[in-house]
Design an enzyme around this catalytic site. Structure first.
Site, mmCIF file in Angstrom:
data_model
loop_
_atom_site.group_PDB
_atom_site.id
_atom_site.type_symbol
_atom_site.label_atom_id
_atom_site.label_comp_id
_atom_site.label_asym_id
_atom_site.label_seq_id
_atom_site.Cartn_x
_atom_site.Cartn_y
_atom_site.Cartn_z
ATOM 1 N N ASN A 35 0.292 -1.173 -0.148
ATOM 2 C CA ASN A 35 0.618 0.033 0.216
ATOM 3 C C ASN A 35 0.458 0.955 -0.219
ATOM 4 O OD1 ASN A 35 -1.975 1.907 0.075
ATOM 5 N ND2 ASN A 35 -2.248 2.005 2.870
ATOM 6 N N LYS A 63 0.049 4.278 0.173
ATOM 7 C CA LYS A 63 -0.467 5.609 0.172
ATOM 8 C C LYS A 63 -0.942 6.514 -0.667
ATOM 9 C CE LYS A 63 -0.011 3.749 5.063
ATOM 10 N NZ LYS A 63 0.471 3.626 6.112
ATOM 11 N N HIS A 86 -9.922 1.172 4.242
ATOM 12 C CA HIS A 86 -8.109 1.088 5.243
ATOM 13 C C HIS A 86 -8.481 2.122 6.435
ATOM 14 C CE1 HIS A 86 -4.444 2.202 5.946
ATOM 15 N NE2 HIS A 86 -3.511 1.744 5.518
ATOM 16 N N GLU A 144 -7.227 4.555 7.113
ATOM 17 C CA GLU A 144 -6.737 6.433 6.975
ATOM 18 C C GLU A 144 -7.947 6.619 6.071
ATOM 19 O OE1 GLU A 144 -3.085 5.808 5.324
ATOM 20 O OE2 GLU A 144 -1.839 5.025 7.006
ATOM 21 N N GLU A 183 -5.598 -5.398 10.327
ATOM 22 C CA GLU A 183 -4.763 -3.550 10.542
ATOM 23 C C GLU A 183 -5.352 -2.717 11.853
ATOM 24 O OE1 GLU A 183 -2.419 -2.666 6.769
ATOM 25 O OE2 GLU A 183 -4.145 -1.385 6.731
ATOM 26 N N GLY A 198 1.793 2.795 10.779
ATOM 27 C CA GLY A 198 3.183 3.572 10.418
ATOM 28 C C GLY A 198 3.056 4.222 11.730
ATOM 29 N N SER A 212 3.151 -1.775 10.546
ATOM 30 C CA SER A 212 4.468 -1.992 10.768
ATOM 31 C C SER A 212 5.489 -3.053 10.223
ATOM 32 C CB SER A 212 5.396 -1.471 11.821
ATOM 33 O OG SER A 212 4.436 -0.378 12.588
HETATM 34 C C1 PEP Z 1 -0.972 0.303 5.548
HETATM 35 O O1 PEP Z 1 -1.084 1.153 5.405
HETATM 36 O O2 PEP Z 1 -1.989 -0.755 5.656
HETATM 37 C C2 PEP Z 1 0.273 -0.464 6.432
HETATM 38 C C3 PEP Z 1 0.641 -1.714 7.533
HETATM 39 O O3 PEP Z 1 1.376 0.537 6.814
HETATM 40 P P1 PEP Z 1 2.677 0.540 8.314
HETATM 41 O O4 PEP Z 1 3.628 -1.015 7.259
HETATM 42 O O5 PEP Z 1 3.343 1.460 7.172
HETATM 43 O O6 PEP Z 1 2.189 -0.010 9.533
#
Ligand code: PEP
Length: 253
Positions: A11, A13, A97, A99, A169, A175, A214
């Site tokens: 992803n 973003k 997601h 976000e 998630e 992040g 992460s």
């Molecule tokens: C995501 O945006 O779906 C995600 C898991 O981000 P990150 O790996 O940066 O935590």
């Protein structure tokens, strides 16, 4: 080990221009055939979809979008439809997601329309669910996951459930560098699978549930080795071709 095919999705973003996406692929693609047993999906920004589609044509890498509207067309300024994505060669779409839920007002009611619309259009929906830190601390993780899974998938018929992917998630892990422990991720994902099992035992055995939050080349192997974790949705670490390749390589054989 299950016979579900592992899936690792990037992803990106709101990162990477067309030039940056092309540079990533120049480095990533030569090794991308190394794990034909792992499905790899890259989800760039809408503006880079065509570049990624053209560059990945004829390779095992598939393309996903990061969002879509449920309607086929209409007066929805700033939105894109499933058919617009498919025209570019897109095969998957990330929906819900955190976000989008937290910053752009995405709701479970909206997702209840988007998931079946994506399926109907032939796209693979990757539905994101997960709790906040406050919810986890208050012992509300299962309640939150139950609500998201039940409401978001309410309009997906049982015999189509296996055609979606769910990404667990935890919002506190996205992040932040605070990866869920393998045990926390396994427990939550087993719970998601059990919720799906309430709808269809067969679908629950087939559906792929990913972990996101992460994930990096250093922690991926242990996370991906958990019995219910079928792959990863990767944000930050997917921006670097070497790191993303390292995560794909960490999938169990
Ligand atoms: C995501 O945006 O779906 C995600 C898991 O981000 P990150 O790996 O940066 O935590």
């Amino acid at each position: 080990m299950s016979d579900r095919t592992p899936l690792v999705a990037a992803n990106w973003k709101m990162h990477k221009t067309n030039a940056e996406a092309a540079a990533f692929l120049d480095e990533f693609l030569p090794g991308a055939g190394g794990r034909p047993d792992v499905e790899v999906v890259i989800c760039p920004a809408f503006t880079a979809l065509r570049t990624v589609a053209e560059r990945t044509a004829g390779t095992p890498v598939r393309i996903g979008a990061q969002n879509m509207h449920h309607a086929a067309a209409g007066a929805f300024t700033g939105e894109v439809s499933a058919s617009m994505l498919e025209e570019l060669g897109v095969e998957a779409v990330v929906l819900g997601h955190s976000e989008r839920r937290q910053l752009f007002g995405e709701t479970d009611a909206g997702l209840q329309r988007k998931v079946p619309a994506a399926l109907q259009a032939g796209l693979l929906p990757i539905l994101c669910v997960g709790e906040t830190e406050e919810e986890r601390e208050a012992g509300e993780t299962e309640r939150k996951l139950r609500q998201q899974v039940q409401v978001d998938l309410a309009e997906v018929p049982e015999d189509h459930l296996a055609g979606i992917v769910v990404a667990y998630e935890p919002i506190w892990a996205i992040g932040t560098g605070n990866t869920a422990t393998p045990a926390q991720a396994q427990d939550a994902i087993a719970f998601v699978r059990a919720l799906l099992g309430d709808r269809s035992r067969e679908a629950a055995a087939e559906i792929r549930v990913l972990y996101g939050g992460s994930m990096n080349p250093g922690n991926a192997e242990e996370l991906l080795a958990q019995p219910d974790i079928d792959g990863g949705l990767v944000g930050g670490a997917s921006l670097d071709p070497g790191d993303f390749a390292g995560i794909v390589a960490a999938a169990p054989r």
